[in-house]
Design an enzyme around this catalytic site. Structure first.
Site, PDB file in Angstrom:
ATOM      1  N   GLY A 322       0.966  -1.356   0.093  1.00 15.91           N
ATOM      2  CA  GLY A 322       0.075   0.021   0.226  1.00 15.91           C
ATOM      3  C   GLY A 322       0.899   1.269  -0.017  1.00 15.91           C
ATOM      4  O   GLY A 322       1.159   1.789  -1.181  1.00 15.91           O
ATOM      5  N   ARG A 323       1.770   1.442   1.203  1.00 19.86           N
ATOM      6  CA  ARG A 323       2.496   2.507   1.217  1.00 19.86           C
ATOM      7  C   ARG A 323       3.533   2.654   0.342  1.00 19.86           C
ATOM      8  O   ARG A 323       3.879   3.658  -0.296  1.00 19.86           O
ATOM      9  CB  ARG A 323       3.169   2.442   2.567  1.00 19.86           C
ATOM     10  CG  ARG A 323       3.992   3.658   3.056  1.00 19.86           C
ATOM     11  CD  ARG A 323       4.869   3.235   4.424  1.00 19.86           C
ATOM     12  NE  ARG A 323       4.434   2.647   5.203  1.00 19.86           N
ATOM     13  CZ  ARG A 323       3.641   2.843   6.319  1.00 19.86           C
ATOM     14  NH1 ARG A 323       3.603   4.279   6.618  1.00 19.86           N
ATOM     15  NH2 ARG A 323       2.914   2.123   7.075  1.00 19.86           N
ATOM     16  N   TYR A 364       2.004   7.801  15.640  1.00 18.52           N
ATOM     17  CA  TYR A 364       3.426   6.802  15.509  1.00 18.52           C
ATOM     18  C   TYR A 364       4.734   7.346  15.620  1.00 18.52           C
ATOM     19  O   TYR A 364       5.629   6.619  15.507  1.00 18.52           O
ATOM     20  CB  TYR A 364       3.454   6.177  14.085  1.00 18.52           C
ATOM     21  CG  TYR A 364       2.320   5.506  13.774  1.00 18.52           C
ATOM     22  CD1 TYR A 364       1.597   4.525  14.216  1.00 18.52           C
ATOM     23  CD2 TYR A 364       1.836   5.816  12.328  1.00 18.52           C
ATOM     24  CE1 TYR A 364       0.394   3.798  13.818  1.00 18.52           C
ATOM     25  CE2 TYR A 364       0.647   5.262  11.792  1.00 18.52           C
ATOM     26  CZ  TYR A 364      -0.203   4.150  12.536  1.00 18.52           C
ATOM     27  OH  TYR A 364      -1.194   3.772  11.770  1.00 18.52           O
ATOM     28  N   CYS A 391      -6.467  22.477  18.505  1.00 20.21           N
ATOM     29  CA  CYS A 391      -6.512  22.923  19.859  1.00 20.21           C
ATOM     30  C   CYS A 391      -5.790  21.704  20.678  1.00 20.21           C
ATOM     31  O   CYS A 391      -6.710  20.852  21.187  1.00 20.21           O
ATOM     32  CB  CYS A 391      -7.708  23.395  20.412  1.00 20.21           C
ATOM     33  SG  CYS A 391      -8.113  24.772  19.530  1.00 20.21           S
ATOM     34  N   TYR A 421      -1.808   6.765   4.282  1.00 18.95           N
ATOM     35  CA  TYR A 421      -2.280   6.896   5.709  1.00 18.95           C
ATOM     36  C   TYR A 421      -2.513   8.377   6.208  1.00 18.95           C
ATOM     37  O   TYR A 421      -2.179   8.466   7.189  1.00 18.95           O
ATOM     38  CB  TYR A 421      -1.412   6.067   6.479  1.00 18.95           C
ATOM     39  CG  TYR A 421      -1.454   4.568   6.076  1.00 18.95           C
ATOM     40  CD1 TYR A 421      -2.324   3.656   6.161  1.00 18.95           C
ATOM     41  CD2 TYR A 421      -0.165   4.069   5.593  1.00 18.95           C
ATOM     42  CE1 TYR A 421      -2.584   2.466   5.603  1.00 18.95           C
ATOM     43  CE2 TYR A 421      -0.297   2.810   4.827  1.00 18.95           C
ATOM     44  CZ  TYR A 421      -1.416   1.976   5.256  1.00 18.95           C
ATOM     45  OH  TYR A 421      -1.408   0.704   4.810  1.00 18.95           O
TER      46      TYR A 421
HETATM   47  C1  LIG Z   1      -2.087  -2.634   5.780  1.00 18.04           C
HETATM   48  C2  LIG Z   1      -1.972  -3.809   5.034  1.00 18.04           C
HETATM   49  C3  LIG Z   1      -1.155  -3.965   3.994  1.00 18.04           C
HETATM   50  C4  LIG Z   1      -0.624  -2.913   3.444  1.00 18.04           C
HETATM   51  O1  LIG Z   1       0.754  -2.265   4.223  1.00 18.04           O
HETATM   52  P1  LIG Z   1       1.563  -1.260   3.830  1.00 18.04           P
HETATM   53  O2  LIG Z   1       2.310  -1.001   4.862  1.00 18.04           O
HETATM   54  O3  LIG Z   1       0.837   0.035   3.401  1.00 18.04           O
HETATM   55  O4  LIG Z   1       2.199  -1.785   2.819  1.00 18.04           O
HETATM   56  C5  LIG Z   1      -1.206  -5.128   3.382  1.00 18.04           C
HETATM   57  N1  LIG Z   1      -1.724  -6.122   3.727  1.00 18.04           N
HETATM   58  C6  LIG Z   1      -2.504  -6.131   4.851  1.00 18.04           C
HETATM   59  C7  LIG Z   1      -3.422  -7.374   5.442  1.00 18.04           C
HETATM   60  C8  LIG Z   1      -2.662  -4.968   5.634  1.00 18.04           C
HETATM   61  O5  LIG Z   1      -3.471  -5.096   6.830  1.00 18.04           O
END
Ligand SMILES: *Cc1c(COP(=O)(O)O)cnc(C)c1O
Length: 463
Positions: A322-323, A364, A391, A421
């Site tokens: 994702g990231r 984080y 605030c 995120y």
């Molecule tokens: C959050 C998540 C991802 C993606 O994580 P990244 O750090 O954004 O790559 C992939 N698989 C599962 C099951 C997740 O919960």
């Protein structure tokens, strides 16, 4: 991570406080390509441009704060993952990092699949034309309604996260006359974050079914008996912002071990394994992420080797970045509102957004890179903390960074690598209006998620 003390002296502070920062870069006007989206640069006047458009123009047209997303960069990264893993593997983009209909279409066009973890994400994916068979549904507590929608839609897999869910999904699928493909998510006893991975206390978490104590094997045993389920594989996701492949190595070893046990007990070789996401990106120049082709090579080699030694057919691998796809492709553009030097400490720079558009620093202790983007400056660096307008004293966007000493209200600053995120975790704290996401490409900009309005807020308030 930048972790050196006492850098060379900026003029605004005679004594530098302890903090987590590196010495200021030699040239604060330089933009490290590792941290910024691919098409980011400066024009002849020193104004930062992205996708061929000046940030000053973007600010004027779309206002601040705004997330500015480099579409070409997003497509490049998605394609790089797809190409690296080839046709014998699948890449599922983790929609929770950032999801919109435009993003779904880009992923579809670039040949990626999609992970969703709620009915809302599923609705977004389907409404943008992602074929259901290319969608995986995740989550540790999917509601019966969500499961039913996913089964009815025909999602390619549901990732089962508990014993109750085995029965729940089987029951719903069967009552709809379906046989739902599922993976069983297990916890392999490894949790990886950033540079280290921890091989203890890993099973103490809400996701997955522990491999330890034979629980995962028992889950597979039960699932294989149910007509409503087609067990297609095992799933493991070990953490986030990972740079080191050794955690994946241990995970692959243990997942393949389970596949072998399943083969020995049931005479079935499950056809798929999913190794999850979690690959790290560069938030600061100190981070050194792996390239997709290195990751693909390492993971494929590990799985192939483990399967050979277990005498198993190598299953189809899938991954879920994702990231690593969306993170580096966007930055948040802010206007500076106040600059408050605190003698002997640091200078607080307040921007027109904050924890409502980026909660990661508060949540984080995340690190970010920030730059003055509406002009260049030759002023001495000053140690700053970039804070929001909420605030709440924990409303910090960038905890420790250097910006030019002549920074002033009205300047535009950008925080890099906020594609993942940030918008997806944005809130309406203080009734803030969540910023738009503006996609830029080849000299053109378009809003893909519009800015919230007061009408949007008041529409929900029916009192
Ligand atoms: C959050 C998540 C991802 C993606 O994580 P990244 O750090 O954004 O790559 C992939 N698989 C599962 C099951 C997740 O919960």
């Amino acid at each position: 991570m930048s972790r050196s003390a006492h850098p060379a002296g900026p003029r605004h502070a005679d004594v530098l406080p302890e903090g987590h920062y590196s010495a200021p870069a030699d040239d604060l006007n330089a933009l490290d390509p590792k941290v910024w989206a691919h098409t980011v640069g400066r024009d002849a006047d020193g104004v930062v441009t992205v996708g061929g458009i000046a940030v000053t123009q973007l600010a004027e047209e779309y206002g601040t704060p705004a997330y500015i997303l480099d579409e070409a960069d997003f497509r490049d990264r998605a394609r790089a993952w797809r190409t690296a893993f080839g046709n014998d593997a699948d890449v599922f983009y983790a929609g929770k990092a950032f999801l919109s209909r435009a993003v779904v279409r880009w992923l579809h066009e670039e040949g990626l699949n999609l992970d969703v973890c709620s009915a809302g994400e599923l609705a977004t994916a389907l409404s943008a034309g992602m074929p259901a068979e290319r969608i995986a549904f995740h989550g540790n507590n999917k509601s019966p309604e969500e499961i039913e929608r996913a089964v009815r839609a025909g999602v390619g897999r549901i990732v089962i996260d508990s014993f109750q869910e085995i029965v729940r999904v089987a029951h719903i699928a069967q009552s709809l006359g379906r046989r739902q493909p599922v993976q069983i998510r297990i916890t392999v006893g490894v949790e990886a974050h950033t540079h280290e991975f921890i091989a203890t206390a890993h099973e103490d978490q809400k996701f997955g079914i522990p491999l330890a104590g034979g629980q995962a094997a028992e889950a597979v045993r039960r699932a294989l008996q149910l007509d409503g389920l087609e067990v297609i594989g095992i799933h493991s996701h070990i953490g986030s912002q990972i740079f080191d492949m050794s955690g994946f190595e241990v995970a692959a070893h243990r997942v393949v071990g389970l596949l072998k046990d399943i083969r020995d007990e049931h005479g079935v070789e499950l056809p798929e394994i999913d190794l999850g996401g979690g690959l790290g990106i560069a938030y600061t120049s100190a981070d050194d992420p792996r390239e997709p082709h290195e990751i693909a090579k390492a993971l494929t080699e590990i799985v192939t080797r483990e399967c050979e030694s277990a005498r198993l057919r190598t299953p189809r691998i899938s991954v879920e970045p994702g990231r690593a796809i969306v993170g580096p492709t966007a930055f948040t553009l802010y206007e500076v509102g106040t600059v408050k030097p605190l003698d002997g400490l640091r200078t607080y720079v307040s921007v027109d957004g904050g924890m409502s558009d980026n909660i990661r620093t508060a949540l984080y202790d995340a690190e970010y890179s920030v730059a003055l983007v509406s002009r260049t400056s030759d002023a001495e660096p000053m140690l700053v903390r970039v804070v929001g307008k909420h605030c709440e004293s924990g409303d910090i966007v960038v905890k420790d960074a250097f910006l030019p000493g002549d920074l002033a209200p009205g300047d535009l600053v950008a925080v890099a690598a906020t594609g993942a995120y940030c918008r997806s975790m944005a809130s309406n704290y203080n009734h803030a209006l969540r910023p738009p996401v503006v996609a830029v490409r080849d000299g053109a900009a378009r809003v893909i998620v519009r800015r919230e309005t007061e009408d949007d807020l008041l529409r929900l308030d029916v009192g």
